[in-house]
Design a protein around this motif. Structure first.
Motif, PDB file in Angstrom:
ATOM      1  N   PHE A  49     -15.904  51.612  -2.060  1.00  0.00           N
ATOM      2  CA  PHE A  49     -17.235  50.605  -2.697  1.00  0.00           C
ATOM      3  C   PHE A  49     -18.080  50.672  -1.512  1.00  0.00           C
ATOM      4  N   LEU A  53     -19.134  44.524  -2.643  1.00  0.00           N
ATOM      5  CA  LEU A  53     -18.328  44.185  -4.018  1.00  0.00           C
ATOM      6  C   LEU A  53     -19.012  42.652  -4.654  1.00  0.00           C
ATOM      7  N   GLY A  57     -15.471  41.099  -7.534  1.00  0.00           N
ATOM      8  CA  GLY A  57     -14.556  42.209  -6.749  1.00  0.00           C
ATOM      9  C   GLY A  57     -13.855  41.659  -5.649  1.00  0.00           C
ATOM     10  N   PHE A  61     -10.151  42.836  -5.556  1.00  0.00           N
ATOM     11  CA  PHE A  61      -9.901  44.314  -4.915  1.00  0.00           C
ATOM     12  C   PHE A  61      -8.390  44.294  -4.416  1.00  0.00           C
ATOM     13  N   GLU A 102      -7.280  44.013 -14.556  1.00  0.00           N
ATOM     14  CA  GLU A 102      -8.389  44.308 -13.767  1.00  0.00           C
ATOM     15  C   GLU A 102      -8.023  45.667 -13.245  1.00  0.00           C
ATOM     16  N   GLU A 106     -10.419  48.748 -14.430  1.00  0.00           N
ATOM     17  CA  GLU A 106     -11.028  49.736 -13.272  1.00  0.00           C
ATOM     18  C   GLU A 106     -10.607  51.295 -13.162  1.00  0.00           C
ATOM     19  N   SER A 118     -18.935  49.383 -12.525  1.00  0.00           N
ATOM     20  CA  SER A 118     -17.452  48.650 -12.022  1.00  0.00           C
ATOM     21  C   SER A 118     -17.427  47.221 -12.081  1.00  0.00           C
ATOM     22  N   LEU A 120     -15.672  45.644 -10.266  1.00  0.00           N
ATOM     23  CA  LEU A 120     -15.731  45.010  -8.975  1.00  0.00           C
ATOM     24  C   LEU A 120     -16.848  44.755  -8.375  1.00  0.00           C
ATOM     25  N   GLN A 121     -17.962  45.526  -8.999  1.00  0.00           N
ATOM     26  CA  GLN A 121     -19.424  45.490  -8.372  1.00  0.00           C
ATOM     27  C   GLN A 121     -20.240  44.557  -9.474  1.00  0.00           C
TER      28      GLN A 121
END
Length: 192
Positions: A49, A53, A57, A61, A102, A106, A118, A120-121
């Motif tokens: 990434f 993030l 995220g 992560f 999660e 993802e 995403s 996470l973003q």
């Protein structure tokens, strides 16, 4: 569906005119506490990434990569909270719940829906202020926000592998729990 949307900020430090965007602030915010993630997977996440993030995220992560590296164990004990190493506080680990969901969301996005945002973003919001009443915490501030781009999803589908595939397809259940998955920058336009 058009913005503005309604975003909850657990930190409560946003102001009108602020923007939310991805970055490398690896801090987890919980109630009145902040914790910096101290993960052995930081290099890997920075490679995967490169742009950064979201706050979501930063929270997820480490569980994502921890499950990826220890898949058999975590799939056997799917409902355990995932220990996330942190520094700068009295505790050495935070136990992050919903890590398996999660991870699966993802992983499914990467493999089957790579053009979708995403999680996470992304930042999250609701399409109307009334939905926030179901959030369960009257003490968190709510902001009207306008994202640069967004997707509409039914978060009630995040509880199973089949449901997660339908989530990414944009399927809505008979009684959906709508969430707006927002790509930054996201502008704060009002405080509710």
């Amino acid at each position: 569906m058009e913005p503005p949307f309604y975003h909850v900020d657990r930190r409560g430090d946003l102001s009108v005119g602020d923007t939310l965007d991805i970055n490398w602030d690896l801090t987890i915010y919980r109630a009145d506490e902040t914790h910096t993630v101290d993960s052995q997977y930081e290099g890997q996440v920075r490679e995967d990434f490169q742009e950064g993030l979201s706050a979501h995220g930063s929270r997820y992560f480490h569980p994502f990569y921890e499950i990826d590296h220890n898949r058999e164990y975590y799939l056997q004990y799917a409902y355990k909270r995932i220990p996330t190493p942190v520094s700068g506080s009295e505790c050495q680990y935070l136990h992050v719940k919903n890590g398996i969901n999660e991870w699966l969301a993802e992983r499914t996005r990467r493999e089957r829906f790579p053009k979708k945002h995403s999680r996470l973003q992304s930042y999250f919001a609701w399409p109307s202020g009334g939905v926030i009443d179901t959030f369960g915490d009257d003490n968190v501030p709510v902001y009207k926000v306008v994202p640069s781009d967004f997707e509409l999803h039914d978060m009630s589908l995040l509880d199973s592998q089949k449901g997660i595939q339908e989530y990414w397809k944009g399927t809505l259940t008979a009684q959906p729990k709508l969430e707006i998955v927002m790509e930054g920058p996201v502008e704060v336009v009002d405080i509710c």
